[in-house]
Structure formats: C-alpha cells, structure tokens
Write a protein that holds these residues in place. Structure first.
Motif, PDB file in Angstrom:
ATOM      1  N   PHE A   2      30.321  39.191  26.065  1.00 50.00           N
ATOM      2  CA  PHE A   2      31.368  40.205  26.144  1.00 50.00           C
ATOM      3  C   PHE A   2      31.469  40.935  24.797  1.00 50.00           C
ATOM      4  CE2 PHE A   2      32.557  37.429  29.632  1.00 50.00           C
ATOM      5  CZ  PHE A   2      32.858  38.348  30.619  1.00 50.00           C
ATOM      6  N   ASP A   3      31.409  42.253  24.846  1.00 48.76           N
ATOM      7  CA  ASP A   3      31.372  43.085  23.649  1.00 48.76           C
ATOM      8  C   ASP A   3      32.432  44.178  23.786  1.00 48.76           C
ATOM      9  OD1 ASP A   3      30.753  44.947  21.644  1.00 48.76           O
ATOM     10  OD2 ASP A   3      28.639  44.424  21.688  1.00 48.76           O
ATOM     11  N   SER A   4      33.222  44.366  22.723  1.00 45.05           N
ATOM     12  CA  SER A   4      34.290  45.366  22.758  1.00 45.05           C
ATOM     13  C   SER A   4      33.746  46.780  22.954  1.00 45.05           C
ATOM     14  CB  SER A   4      35.120  45.305  21.479  1.00 45.05           C
ATOM     15  OG  SER A   4      34.301  45.554  20.339  1.00 45.05           O
ATOM     16  N   ALA A   5      32.471  46.980  22.684  1.00 45.35           N
ATOM     17  CA  ALA A   5      31.877  48.303  22.870  1.00 45.35           C
ATOM     18  C   ALA A   5      31.837  48.700  24.347  1.00 45.35           C
ATOM     19  CB  ALA A   5      30.468  48.335  22.290  1.00 45.35           C
ATOM     20  N   TYR A   6      31.994  47.715  25.221  1.00 46.10           N
ATOM     21  CA  TYR A   6      31.912  47.965  26.657  1.00 46.10           C
ATOM     22  C   TYR A   6      33.278  47.929  27.329  1.00 46.10           C
ATOM     23  CZ  TYR A   6      27.023  46.828  25.675  1.00 46.10           C
ATOM     24  OH  TYR A   6      25.762  46.802  25.159  1.00 46.10           O
ATOM     25  N   LEU A   7      34.334  48.194  26.568  1.00 44.37           N
ATOM     26  CA  LEU A   7      35.688  48.081  27.116  1.00 44.37           C
ATOM     27  C   LEU A   7      35.915  49.016  28.301  1.00 44.37           C
ATOM     28  CD1 LEU A   7      37.965  47.680  23.949  1.00 44.37           C
ATOM     29  CD2 LEU A   7      37.381  45.959  25.679  1.00 44.37           C
ATOM     30  N   VAL A   8      35.325  50.211  28.265  1.00 44.28           N
ATOM     31  CA  VAL A   8      35.478  51.130  29.391  1.00 44.28           C
ATOM     32  C   VAL A   8      34.893  50.519  30.660  1.00 44.28           C
ATOM     33  CG1 VAL A   8      34.783  53.365  30.341  1.00 44.28           C
ATOM     34  CG2 VAL A   8      35.531  53.194  27.958  1.00 44.28           C
ATOM     35  N   GLY A   9      33.710  49.928  30.539  1.00 49.66           N
ATOM     36  CA  GLY A   9      33.078  49.294  31.689  1.00 49.66           C
ATOM     37  C   GLY A   9      33.862  48.086  32.177  1.00 49.66           C
ATOM     38  N   TYR A  10      34.347  47.261  31.226  1.00 46.05           N
ATOM     39  CA  TYR A  10      35.139  46.099  31.610  1.00 46.05           C
ATOM     40  C   TYR A  10      36.429  46.534  32.309  1.00 46.05           C
ATOM     41  CZ  TYR A  10      32.132  43.530  28.313  1.00 46.05           C
ATOM     42  OH  TYR A  10      31.060  42.973  27.651  1.00 46.05           O
ATOM     43  N   GLY A  11      37.052  47.585  31.780  1.00 50.88           N
ATOM     44  CA  GLY A  11      38.284  48.078  32.393  1.00 50.88           C
ATOM     45  C   GLY A  11      38.048  48.586  33.805  1.00 50.88           C
ATOM     46  N   ALA A  12      36.935  49.299  33.996  1.00 51.78           N
ATOM     47  CA  ALA A  12      36.601  49.801  35.329  1.00 51.78           C
ATOM     48  C   ALA A  12      36.344  48.635  36.288  1.00 51.78           C
ATOM     49  CB  ALA A  12      35.367  50.698  35.260  1.00 51.78           C
ATOM     50  N   ALA A  13      35.719  47.570  35.789  1.00 48.90           N
ATOM     51  CA  ALA A  13      35.448  46.405  36.629  1.00 48.90           C
ATOM     52  C   ALA A  13      36.745  45.714  37.043  1.00 48.90           C
ATOM     53  CB  ALA A  13      34.532  45.428  35.891  1.00 48.90           C
ATOM     54  N   PHE A  14      37.704  45.601  36.105  1.00 50.32           N
ATOM     55  CA  PHE A  14      39.010  45.024  36.445  1.00 50.32           C
ATOM     56  C   PHE A  14      39.708  45.867  37.512  1.00 50.32           C
ATOM     57  CE2 PHE A  14      39.112  42.378  32.505  1.00 50.32           C
ATOM     58  CZ  PHE A  14      39.536  41.203  33.092  1.00 50.32           C
ATOM     59  N   LEU A  15      39.707  47.189  37.323  1.00 50.80           N
ATOM     60  CA  LEU A  15      40.325  48.071  38.306  1.00 50.80           C
ATOM     61  C   LEU A  15      39.609  47.974  39.651  1.00 50.80           C
ATOM     62  CD1 LEU A  15      40.995  51.258  36.141  1.00 50.80           C
ATOM     63  CD2 LEU A  15      42.682  49.613  36.991  1.00 50.80           C
ATOM     64  N   CYS A  16      38.312  47.768  39.596  1.00 47.13           N
ATOM     65  CA  CYS A  16      37.510  47.591  40.797  1.00 47.13           C
ATOM     66  C   CYS A  16      38.007  46.382  41.597  1.00 47.13           C
ATOM     67  CB  CYS A  16      36.047  47.404  40.383  1.00 47.13           C
ATOM     68  SG  CYS A  16      34.901  47.147  41.723  1.00 47.13           S
ATOM     69  N   ALA A  17      38.221  45.260  40.898  1.00 51.37           N
ATOM     70  CA  ALA A  17      38.703  44.043  41.551  1.00 51.37           C
ATOM     71  C   ALA A  17      40.075  44.259  42.167  1.00 51.37           C
ATOM     72  CB  ALA A  17      38.740  42.892  40.545  1.00 51.37           C
ATOM     73  N   PHE A  18      40.979  44.884  41.417  1.00 55.85           N
ATOM     74  CA  PHE A  18      42.325  45.125  41.927  1.00 55.85           C
ATOM     75  C   PHE A  18      42.310  46.115  43.089  1.00 55.85           C
ATOM     76  CE2 PHE A  18      43.671  43.224  37.916  1.00 55.85           C
ATOM     77  CZ  PHE A  18      44.813  42.527  38.299  1.00 55.85           C
ATOM     78  N   THR A  19      41.394  47.077  43.055  1.00 54.05           N
ATOM     79  CA  THR A  19      41.315  48.071  44.121  1.00 54.05           C
ATOM     80  C   THR A  19      40.943  47.432  45.448  1.00 54.05           C
ATOM     81  OG1 THR A  19      40.728  49.857  42.589  1.00 54.05           O
ATOM     82  CG2 THR A  19      40.137  50.164  44.900  1.00 54.05           C
ATOM     83  N   TRP A  20      39.885  46.595  45.450  1.00 59.32           N
ATOM     84  CA  TRP A  20      39.463  45.998  46.725  1.00 59.32           C
ATOM     85  C   TRP A  20      40.472  44.955  47.216  1.00 59.32           C
ATOM     86  CZ3 TRP A  20      36.647  47.801  50.315  1.00 59.32           C
ATOM     87  CH2 TRP A  20      36.287  46.994  51.392  1.00 59.32           C
ATOM     88  N   ALA A  21      41.044  44.194  46.289  1.00 60.34           N
ATOM     89  CA  ALA A  21      42.067  43.231  46.687  1.00 60.34           C
ATOM     90  C   ALA A  21      43.278  43.953  47.257  1.00 60.34           C
ATOM     91  CB  ALA A  21      42.474  42.369  45.494  1.00 60.34           C
ATOM     92  N   GLY A  22      43.692  45.026  46.586  1.00 57.94           N
ATOM     93  CA  GLY A  22      44.838  45.794  47.069  1.00 57.94           C
ATOM     94  C   GLY A  22      44.569  46.406  48.424  1.00 57.94           C
ATOM     95  N   TYR A  23      43.352  46.933  48.627  1.00 59.72           N
ATOM     96  CA  TYR A  23      42.989  47.515  49.922  1.00 59.72           C
ATOM     97  C   TYR A  23      43.037  46.456  51.020  1.00 59.72           C
ATOM     98  CZ  TYR A  23      39.862  48.907  53.706  1.00 59.72           C
ATOM     99  OH  TYR A  23      39.326  49.149  54.937  1.00 59.72           O
ATOM    100  N   SER A  24      42.477  45.286  50.753  1.00 62.58           N
ATOM    101  CA  SER A  24      42.442  44.227  51.755  1.00 62.58           C
ATOM    102  C   SER A  24      43.841  43.735  52.114  1.00 62.58           C
ATOM    103  CB  SER A  24      41.587  43.055  51.256  1.00 62.58           C
ATOM    104  OG  SER A  24      40.254  43.474  51.013  1.00 62.58           O
ATOM    105  N   LEU A  25      44.689  43.560  51.105  1.00 65.97           N
ATOM    106  CA  LEU A  25      46.062  43.099  51.357  1.00 65.97           C
ATOM    107  C   LEU A  25      46.867  44.179  52.082  1.00 65.97           C
ATOM    108  CD1 LEU A  25      46.708  41.357  47.924  1.00 65.97           C
ATOM    109  CD2 LEU A  25      46.465  40.204  50.142  1.00 65.97           C
ATOM    110  N   ALA A  26      46.678  45.446  51.691  1.00 60.29           N
ATOM    111  CA  ALA A  26      47.401  46.531  52.364  1.00 60.29           C
ATOM    112  C   ALA A  26      46.938  46.673  53.806  1.00 60.29           C
ATOM    113  CB  ALA A  26      47.189  47.842  51.609  1.00 60.29           C
TER     114      ALA A  26
END
Length: 292
Positions: free
Chosen positions: A142-166
């Motif tokens: 894990f490298d701080s230089a990739y924070l944008v990618g890590y952030g997008a991946a976190f949002l990705c997880a929340f997006t699919w979980a939120g879609y499934s629960l909704a």
C-alpha cells in the motif's frame, strides 16, 4: 421459496467466477468499450422477454429512485472499479473493492426482518481472509501515491453493497427493470469510452466469443439472478458466499492455464468454503430439520 431464491442468487457468483477468464480471452478492448458492448449484450435477453411478452413493459414504469439506484449501482460500480485499477495496483485495488460482501452482511442488519448473527460476521471475515490470500498472493504494498485509486476502490465497495441492500428494499419491483439498468449502463459506458479511450475491436472469432460470453453471463444474466436473489433470498448468506467468486475465478484460471496453483490457494479454499458453510449454518440446519 427463500432457499430457492438464495440458490438462484448464488448462480450469479458462479457466473462472476468466469469474469476474469472471459476478460483475459477477450483481447485488448479498453474497459469502457468492453463494458458498453457487454452490457448491451446483457440487455438482449431482457429485451427478448419484453418483445415476446409486451405486457411486461408496464413493469418498467418505476419511481425515479429505483432507476437512480439501479443505474448508479451497475454503472457506478464499474466506473469506480476501472478508475481504481487505473490509479492503484490491481492487487490492492481488488482487495479493497472486495469489501462489498462484508458491507452487505453487516449492513443487512438495517433491513426490515433481518437479524445479524455471529456466524454471518465470522463466516464473512473468513471469506475476506481467503480473498486476501488470493488477490495478495504476490504480496501487498500500500502506497500513499495511490490514494486516488484506493479511494475509488472503497467507493466501489460501498456502491455495490449499497445497490444490493437498496435492491432488497425494492422487493416489489420486477427484475425486468434490470434490462433498463443494463441499457443505461451500456450508454453511459459508451460515452466514457468516446471521451477517454481509443476504440479497439476483437481480432479473432475466439475473442468475439469471449466478449459474447461476458455479456451473456457475468455481465448479463448474473445481474438478473442477483436481483432476484437479494430480493427474495437470504441476503446475508449471499453476501458471505460472494467471497467464493475470486476463489472460483482463480481456480478457473488455473484449470485454463492462465494461473499456477499454490499453497495460498489451497488455504483460501478452506477459508472461503468454511466461511460460506458457517454463514449458511441456519439455512442448512433448517433444511435438515424438514421431514422427508
């Protein structure tokens, strides 16, 4: 009915296990172009049903929140996933994105009529451990230089979980609307492709077959059966069992010659299988209690 719907939903996980193989065999099409083509193909079965049974077209008339949820779920997940892979190493991005089954299981406690039990949480954590072994078999960095990618991946997880629960909260909404979700996702992916990518088409009939397979199964039928499963089945079991997808995907790649077996894969098998059985404990015991 609930057990049957859960099993139908599980077939989505089996189809998602083919995603990596078909993607690897599909050639060098850019991600958004591939998404646009595959979601168009994925909408064809639904369009066929609507054409042969036109009375079902009325089921597409749904509130704006249903359409917004579906389009954000399908397109939003893939947009964020591609963004994550472009801005962070694939291993770390994939692991972060695969937090969505854990988020589904824990978030299901907020749904009416659902109770979160210890075996759901522990089973899901075992699956997460198995997934970590699969996607991190070559190590993590894990490298701080990739924070944008890590952030997008976190949002990705929340997006699919939120879609499934909704989706579970829209249980009265017909699965026919998934056809519209796929078409909208195809159009939005095409727009992103035209803005961000250079068009590259498959070069062989084998690559075209792989693209067709993607559109008909993991990027097509899987979304229809997942919708039915989370609406009518045990969403906690489906969430925990979803960790089988990266494991099954890796096994398929090994059998197809795209990957090599290792001890970590064997241990991951035990963790994911054990976690899924533990999460499904109540359903298994219920079935055994039913007299023959």
């Amino acid at each position: 009915m609930k057990t049957r719907a859960t099993l139908i939903g599980f077939t989505a996980i089996l189809m998602w296990a083919l995603l990596a193989l078909f993607t690897a065999a599909s050639g060098k099409m850019p991600p958004f172009q591939l998404s646009a083509v595959c979601f168009l193909i994925g909408s064809l079965p639904g369009l066929f049903v609507l054409a042969t049974r036109p009375e079902r077209i009325a089921k597409l008339r749904q509130p704006a929140k249903v359409w917004l949820t579906g389009i954000l779920g399908l397109f939003g997940y893939h947009f964020l996933y591609f963004t994550a892979l472009r801005n962070a190493p694939a291993v770390e991005a994939s692991l972060i994105a695969y937090l969505w089954p854990l988020l589904i299981v824990t978030g299901s406690a907020l749904l009416p009529g659902e109770t979160l039990k210890w075996n759901h949480v522990v089973g899901t954590l075992l699956g997460l451990g198995g997934t970590a072994l699969i996607v991190g078999r070559n190590g993590f960095d894990f490298d701080s230089a990739y924070l944008v990618g890590y952030g997008a991946a976190f949002l990705c997880a929340f997006t699919w979980a939120g879609y499934s629960l909704a989706t579970r909260r829209f249980e009265a909404v017909s699965t026919d609307v998934v056809t519209g979700f796929c078409l909208a996702t195809s159009i939005l992916s095409l727009i992103c492709h035209l803005m961000l990518e250079t068009t590259i088409w498959p070069q062989t009939s084998f690559e075209w077959l792989a693209v067709a397979g993607l559109g008909l199964l993991p990027v097509g039928a899987a979304f229809y059966v997942w919708d039915f499963g989370v609406k009518n089945g045990d969403i906690q079991i489906l969430g925990a069992a979803s960790y089988a997808a990266p494991l099954l995907s890796t096994l398929v790649l090994i059998l197809s010659g795209f990957a090599e077996p290792s001890w970590s894969i064997g241990l991951a098998c035990l963790l994911v299988t054990g976690g899924a059985v533990l999460a499904a404990k109540d359903m298994i015991l219920r079935r055994r209690a039913v007299p023959a």
